[in-house]
Structures are given as C-alpha cells and as structure tokens.
Design an enzyme around this catalytic site. Sequence first.
Site, PDB file in Angstrom:
ATOM      1  N   SER A  63       0.797  -1.233   0.000  1.00 41.33           N
ATOM      2  CA  SER A  63       0.000   0.000   0.000  1.00 41.33           C
ATOM      3  C   SER A  63       0.827   1.279   0.000  1.00 41.33           C
ATOM      4  CB  SER A  63      -0.965   0.014   1.183  1.00 41.33           C
ATOM      5  OG  SER A  63      -2.054  -0.847   0.938  1.00 41.33           O
ATOM      6  N   GLY A 304       4.594   8.987   6.630  1.00 40.06           N
ATOM      7  CA  GLY A 304       4.990   7.735   6.002  1.00 40.06           C
ATOM      8  C   GLY A 304       3.816   6.958   5.471  1.00 40.06           C
ATOM      9  N   ASP A 306       2.710   2.375   5.209  1.00 35.30           N
ATOM     10  CA  ASP A 306       3.107   0.973   5.274  1.00 35.30           C
ATOM     11  C   ASP A 306       2.420   0.208   4.156  1.00 35.30           C
ATOM     12  OD1 ASP A 306       4.507   1.619   7.564  1.00 35.30           O
ATOM     13  OD2 ASP A 306       2.951   0.888   8.926  1.00 35.30           O
ATOM     14  N   GLY A 307       2.902  -0.999   3.913  1.00 35.91           N
ATOM     15  CA  GLY A 307       2.287  -1.844   2.900  1.00 35.91           C
ATOM     16  C   GLY A 307       2.385  -3.303   3.273  1.00 35.91           C
TER      17      GLY A 307
END
Length: 462
Positions: A63, A304, A306-307
């Site tokens: 993501s 930031g 995240d994925g």
Amino acid sequence: MMKLDAIRAWWEERLPALLEQYEVPGAAVAVDLRGDVADHGAGVVNLSTGVEVNTDTLFQIGSITKLWTATLVMQLVDEGLVELEAPVRSRLPEFRIADESAAATITVRQLLNHTAGFEGDIFTDTGRDDNCVEKYVATLGDVPQLFSPGELFSYNNAGYCVLGRLVEVVRGKPFGACLRDHLFTPLGLTHAAHGADEAILYRTAVGHLRPSPEAPLQPAPMWSLAPSNAPAGSMLAMRPQDLLAFARMHLDLGMARDGTVVLGAASAEAMRRREVGLPRLGVMGDAWGLGWEMFDGAGTGLIGHDGTTIGQSAFLRLVPEHDLAVTLLTNGGHSLGLYREVVGHALRELAGVDLPTMPEPPAAPRPVDASRYVGTYTSSMFDNTVTQDDEHRIWVECVPKGLAAEMGMETTKVELIAFEGDTLIAKEQEHGFHQPYAFVGSTPDGPAQFLHTGRADRRTAQ
C-alpha cells in the site's frame, strides 16, 4: 558521513540476528539523510532457493503504492486536468456505487484522504489485461456507502483503485504505463517493477506465510494480489534505494535528484498536510493527508506509509524537518517487531526521533459498561460481534467471510478492556501488538454506529 557509516556498521552486525529473532526470512533497509544514501540487505529472498538478499533485491511495497497513485493524481492537479474539490465523476462519469447521491458528490480529495465513505476492502479479480482496473471500477455498483462523504476516515483500497482509473482516463493509457512514464522515468529508477512479469527480471523476494499458526514459514503459494488492485498496492515492487528516490523527491518538494520537476512544490506540501484525524489505533498514524500518513501525536514530525501483501511487509518513514527518509522491506515473519528495531534505531541515531509508542492495556483497567458497544459490525470481509458476559468481560468475535474466508482465515475471539474514552483494547497481543477498537459515531447515550480499527465497520440493524 560518519552517521551513515555507523548505521551501516549496526546493520552488518545486528540485522542477521534480528532476522532470526523475528523469524523474517529476508529484509533490505535503506536511509537517505540529506541526499546521502546507505542501504543493506540480509537473509534470503526465498526459503526454498536460499538466494541471498542484496541491496538490489526487489520487494513488494504494497500500500505504499497509494503514495505513488496520489502523486500521479496531484500531477494532474498541477496540470489543471483534475480539481481536488470536483466530484470524481467530472472526469470519471462511469463511477457508480450503491448510493447514487454519494457517487455523484464524492470528490477527488475525499478519495485521496480516505473519507469517501464507501466500503473499501473490495479485491475483485478482473484479469491481467490492461483494462483490468477499468473492469474493476465497473464492478463497484453494489458497494454500500457506510457514511456520508467527508464524515470520517475509513481506509479505502477501492477508493484508490478509482483514483488509478481516473489517472488512466485522463492520461489515456494503462496505470502501469502511467507509473513508468510519469514516475519511474523522471525519477531515474532502475530497479522497479509493475507486476511479476517485470519483477522476474530482477533478484526478487517472495512472500512467506505459515500454513497454520504453529507451522514454520513457507513460500507463499502466489506472488501478488489481483492486478485490478494495482493502484491500491497489489503489484508494485522495487529495491529500497528506488523507493527512497521517490521519498527524496517528496522531501525536495517535487524535484528529482537530477533537477527534473516531477511534482509541483505546492502539491508536494499539500500531500503531507493534515486532512483528517484518526482514533488512536496502534500501528496506524494519528492523521492522514492527501496520501501521506502522519504520526504527529507525539510531536515526532513523522510521515509515512506501510504496505502489506501476500507474506511481504514494507515500511516507509520520513522526517522532513531532518531531511531524512528510512525504509525497511521484508518478506515474512514478525515484521512489525523488526521494523520497530531497525527503523526505530535509524530514526533515533539520525534524527533524535523515537517511533510513537505502541498502545498498551492498562494494568488496572476501569470497569466498562459495554451496552453502547454490544452488537455486530460488518464489512465485506468480516463480521465483528461485540458481547459482554455475565462476569462483565467484553469480547469481540471476528468471523471471516467473502475473500477472507476463501483465503482460509479463521474465526477469532478476543477479550477487550478499557483503554481511552470510547476505545477499548485487546487484552492480549494480536499480530505483535495490542489492537485498539474504537467505537465512534454515536451520541453520548446512544449505541456506537461504527467499530473503527482503521476501517469503519458499520453496526448492523438490530
């Protein structure tokens, strides 16, 4: 730089042991401090082959792709081809969801900041052809509206697929070509891939999963999620250094390393400006901008994203005040613990910044009357039923359905205790942390309308 030399030495000494501690098969990490870059890799790309991770290894970024999609949209805003406040239908007239009035009014801004309000975890596979995103958007006609557009935050994968289709229509080419022409090329990326057909040309990590909770990690049975969800994060893979080239462009307000203007400075600033706040949810940020996630509750200045994909997890953190970007890419295991060790160390050493603390259940929780919370809250993938037993203990039972059930996810039952206000917290850890469960959208004396864990799941009719 001496600081980066010390970081490299720490990685060389500590990363192999940390991979073993957190059962992560392989990882690659990189930092960019004021334009100077250090990177490192350790472990293996695949437990079945034993091929080692190096600094050129590609990992899926999941993501974090949403930042790339948002950047493509903001390039269109710069060019005067898209307006943030305009309904998405002004450029994408075929957009349909179950609530026609909402579909007609949802704006580009609301899609970017996850306040559009329709069900977001839709992962329909519409094939591998260049029209798969177009076909995916055409399937959204029966997707329910959870709340009025703009009312609150609810993480929305489907919304970013709609944005990807918007980019395709305005640019007149498939999403992968838009990425390549408008981001990969001007950023000078050499180790980035949109999908398995491109990734196979590089040293590429595969995800790892456990067939059962007690079983050892094994290579995942497939490499990626459906291509139809590419704008939300199902396909994009790269080495850490290429991801940091993208991050550096944002730190430099839209300018690539060679001076190419990739994004207007005003748009780069707007993307990381606070748009909507979130309940305190643990691994998620305190707020969202136009793509960027913000971790500003502790005054860190962190932004930031995240994925997570099939057995892979990626983390990207920027501290604009210190001109610093850090990324960690992993392919399985307890990646959250590794992230807190590795990224946390880099942020402390290079910027004097600590990661936000993880929520912890109180040692002596107050009693809770859960009558306003009891009920079932539903999404396309899960039914969460909250109950309070005769001993006044509160439980949430999560029953997978749809794609979650097809993937073999099992029913779980978790005890909740008091945390903050109308937020309860898991008494025991789930996936390496204590998950908060926020109950929102009610009057002080009325039942909660949503159970919020990053997604706002609506209470079902009683």
